[in-house]
Design an enzyme around this catalytic site. Sequence first.
Site, PDB file in Angstrom:
ATOM      1  N   ARG A 195       0.817  -1.227   0.000  1.00 24.10           N
ATOM      2  CA  ARG A 195       0.000   0.000   0.000  1.00 24.10           C
ATOM      3  C   ARG A 195       0.853   1.281   0.000  1.00 24.10           C
ATOM      4  O   ARG A 195       0.503   2.271   0.646  1.00 24.10           O
ATOM      5  CB  ARG A 195      -0.927   0.055   1.222  1.00 24.10           C
ATOM      6  N   SER A 200     -10.538  -0.296   4.123  1.00 25.35           N
ATOM      7  CA  SER A 200      -9.710  -0.446   5.329  1.00 25.35           C
ATOM      8  C   SER A 200      -9.249   0.931   5.790  1.00 25.35           C
ATOM      9  O   SER A 200      -8.649   1.668   5.012  1.00 25.35           O
ATOM     10  CB  SER A 200      -8.470  -1.287   5.039  1.00 25.35           C
ATOM     11  N   GLU A 226      -4.435   3.900   6.673  1.00 29.08           N
ATOM     12  CA  GLU A 226      -4.345   3.745   5.221  1.00 29.08           C
ATOM     13  C   GLU A 226      -5.063   4.936   4.564  1.00 29.08           C
ATOM     14  O   GLU A 226      -4.676   5.416   3.501  1.00 29.08           O
ATOM     15  CB  GLU A 226      -4.989   2.426   4.777  1.00 29.08           C
TER      16      GLU A 226
HETATM   17  N1  EPU Z   1     -10.460 -10.384  10.987  1.00 32.32           N
HETATM   18  C1  EPU Z   1     -11.081 -10.442  12.219  1.00 32.32           C
HETATM   19  N2  EPU Z   1     -12.029  -9.498  12.497  1.00 32.32           N
HETATM   20  C2  EPU Z   1     -12.392  -8.543  11.611  1.00 32.32           C
HETATM   21  C3  EPU Z   1     -11.750  -8.490  10.350  1.00 32.32           C
HETATM   22  C4  EPU Z   1     -10.783  -9.445  10.063  1.00 32.32           C
HETATM   23  O1  EPU Z   1     -10.794 -11.299  13.051  1.00 32.32           O
HETATM   24  O2  EPU Z   1     -13.277  -7.746  11.935  1.00 32.32           O
HETATM   25  C5  EPU Z   1      -9.463 -11.411  10.652  1.00 32.32           C
HETATM   26  C6  EPU Z   1     -10.006 -12.397   9.602  1.00 32.32           C
HETATM   27  O3  EPU Z   1     -10.733 -13.431  10.159  1.00 32.32           O
HETATM   28  C7  EPU Z   1      -8.731 -12.867   8.940  1.00 32.32           C
HETATM   29  C8  EPU Z   1      -7.826 -11.641   8.995  1.00 32.32           C
HETATM   30  O4  EPU Z   1      -8.337 -10.806  10.045  1.00 32.32           O
HETATM   31  O5  EPU Z   1      -8.144 -13.889   9.711  1.00 32.32           O
HETATM   32  C9  EPU Z   1      -7.765 -10.878   7.685  1.00 32.32           C
HETATM   33  O6  EPU Z   1      -9.058 -10.428   7.320  1.00 32.32           O
HETATM   34  P1  EPU Z   1      -9.520 -10.206   5.788  1.00 32.32           P
HETATM   35  O7  EPU Z   1      -9.256 -11.415   4.974  1.00 32.32           O
HETATM   36  O8  EPU Z   1     -10.917  -9.686   5.823  1.00 32.32           O
HETATM   37  O9  EPU Z   1      -8.537  -9.105   5.211  1.00 32.32           O
HETATM   38  P2  EPU Z   1      -7.862  -7.805   5.873  1.00 32.32           P
HETATM   39  O10 EPU Z   1      -6.436  -8.125   6.150  1.00 32.32           O
HETATM   40  O11 EPU Z   1      -8.676  -7.308   7.006  1.00 32.32           O
HETATM   41  C10 EPU Z   1      -6.978  -6.893   3.619  1.00 32.32           C
HETATM   42  C11 EPU Z   1      -6.998  -5.598   2.859  1.00 32.32           C
HETATM   43  C12 EPU Z   1      -8.344  -5.402   2.186  1.00 32.32           C
HETATM   44  C13 EPU Z   1      -8.564  -6.567   1.233  1.00 32.32           C
HETATM   45  C14 EPU Z   1      -8.524  -7.874   2.042  1.00 32.32           C
HETATM   46  C15 EPU Z   1      -8.613  -9.102   1.154  1.00 32.32           C
HETATM   47  C16 EPU Z   1      -5.487  -4.109   4.036  1.00 32.32           C
HETATM   48  C17 EPU Z   1      -5.353  -2.927   4.939  1.00 32.32           C
HETATM   49  N3  EPU Z   1      -6.737  -4.497   3.780  1.00 32.32           N
HETATM   50  O12 EPU Z   1      -7.932  -6.787   4.659  1.00 32.32           O
HETATM   51  O13 EPU Z   1      -8.268  -4.211   1.417  1.00 32.32           O
HETATM   52  O14 EPU Z   1      -9.818  -6.464   0.577  1.00 32.32           O
HETATM   53  O15 EPU Z   1      -7.261  -7.971   2.734  1.00 32.32           O
HETATM   54  O16 EPU Z   1      -7.422  -9.275   0.466  1.00 32.32           O
HETATM   55  O17 EPU Z   1      -4.475  -4.636   3.576  1.00 32.32           O
HETATM   56  C18 EPU Z   1      -8.634  -1.872   1.525  1.00 32.32           C
HETATM   57  O18 EPU Z   1      -7.420  -1.737   1.403  1.00 32.32           O
HETATM   58  O19 EPU Z   1      -9.411  -0.892   1.593  1.00 32.32           O
HETATM   59  C19 EPU Z   1      -9.203  -3.206   1.595  1.00 32.32           C
HETATM   60  C20 EPU Z   1     -10.487  -3.434   1.821  1.00 32.32           C
END
Ligand code: EPU
Length: 342
Positions: free
Chosen positions: A166, A238, A334
């Site tokens: 990012r 995010s 972010e």
């Molecule tokens: N999780 C929780 N609680 C929550 C949210 C997530 O426990 O409320 C846990 C999930 O269970 C999982 C882990 O955290 O084990 C990761 O969650 P998720 O797969 O939803 O992805 P993320 O890391 O929260 C990132 C990106 C998203 C992108 C997703 C899918 C960043 C900051 N965010 O989110 O990007 O869609 O992966 O690849 O890197 C964005 O940048 O705006 C965005 C939405």
Amino acid sequence: MIRSYTDYPLQKHHTFGTSATARYYFEFTETEDMKGFLATNREWKNHEILILGEGSNLLFINDFQGLIINPNIPGISIAYEDRNNIWLEVGAGVKWDDLVEYAVFNGWGGIENLSLIPGKVGAAAVQNIGAYGMEIQTQIESVSGIDLETQTEITFEESECEYSYRDSIFKNKLKNRFIITSVSIKLDKFPEFILNYGDLKTETEKHGAINLRNIRKAVIAIRESKLPDPKVYGNAGSFFKNPVVETPVADQLLATYPKMPQYPGSVNTRKLAAGWLIEQCGWKGFRRGDAGVHEKQALVLVNYGKASGKEIFDLSEEIRQSVQERFGVELEREVNVIGSLP
Ligand code: EPU
């Protein structure tokens, strides 16, 4: 085409839905328009500059007193192709997801996992957008635009864009100084699918064979089930980045919290899931007035209606503090916060 306004309302130009105005606003659809503007409006140098895409990563905490520049350049054209690849020249103002749809429809792979990400192509190249195991940097060939300081057109090869998670040169050294006008994107005619993130493979199989169209359908289904539609509830995806910590710190955290999700990072680091950390601090589904934390994804802050930018910002700072106190981990935003605190 040029659009130029003063005291211009920005509500339609960002996705948090909070109210703010721009003292000066300039939108253009051709590079020549921008060059003409710079040549004839010498006083632009006196203003703070903000380069705007679709505003899907911004939080205005008060009115913007400077000049907003919106490079709304349309167009997708084929620059070159060979047996295996195709190179597209894409205007900075093209909606990111329109590009993904076009690529998938034509059978060209490389960006299908990035379906439904809000924003425009120029901002996607600034932000190095990523999702479901893909990052746009892998498909970027070069980024072209106008350097405000020298008022010249420059093309940066991908290797010069200083891409990381990012992050890019356009968010740092060249922040609000380089106006991206077009991006050259390389796609694969015989793509290798990336399906190892979460339940993407299972979700794709629900739609039939594993192919670009079904991967796109699966990504859209996953995103729609977890992330709020900005047209319904204002948000900027995010709000924080996933924090990257040194491996020994990650090991220590894992010893105390065995269920903490961790992913391999660059050398000697691991990436933590900010959403998980925030949920553990009890914030998921929290709401104060119209500012809240999304009930299905704690990393997303939401404007349920009339929240002000300041209310959302204050909530984000409380979240940051509580994650710091509980886990000793610092969350970095972010989202770009625009404006100064009163
Ligand atoms: N999780 C929780 N609680 C929550 C949210 C997530 O426990 O409320 C846990 C999930 O269970 C999982 C882990 O955290 O084990 C990761 O969650 P998720 O797969 O939803 O992805 P993320 O890391 O929260 C990132 C990106 C998203 C992108 C997703 C899918 C960043 C900051 N965010 O989110 O990007 O869609 O992966 O690849 O890197 C964005 O940048 O705006 C965005 C939405």
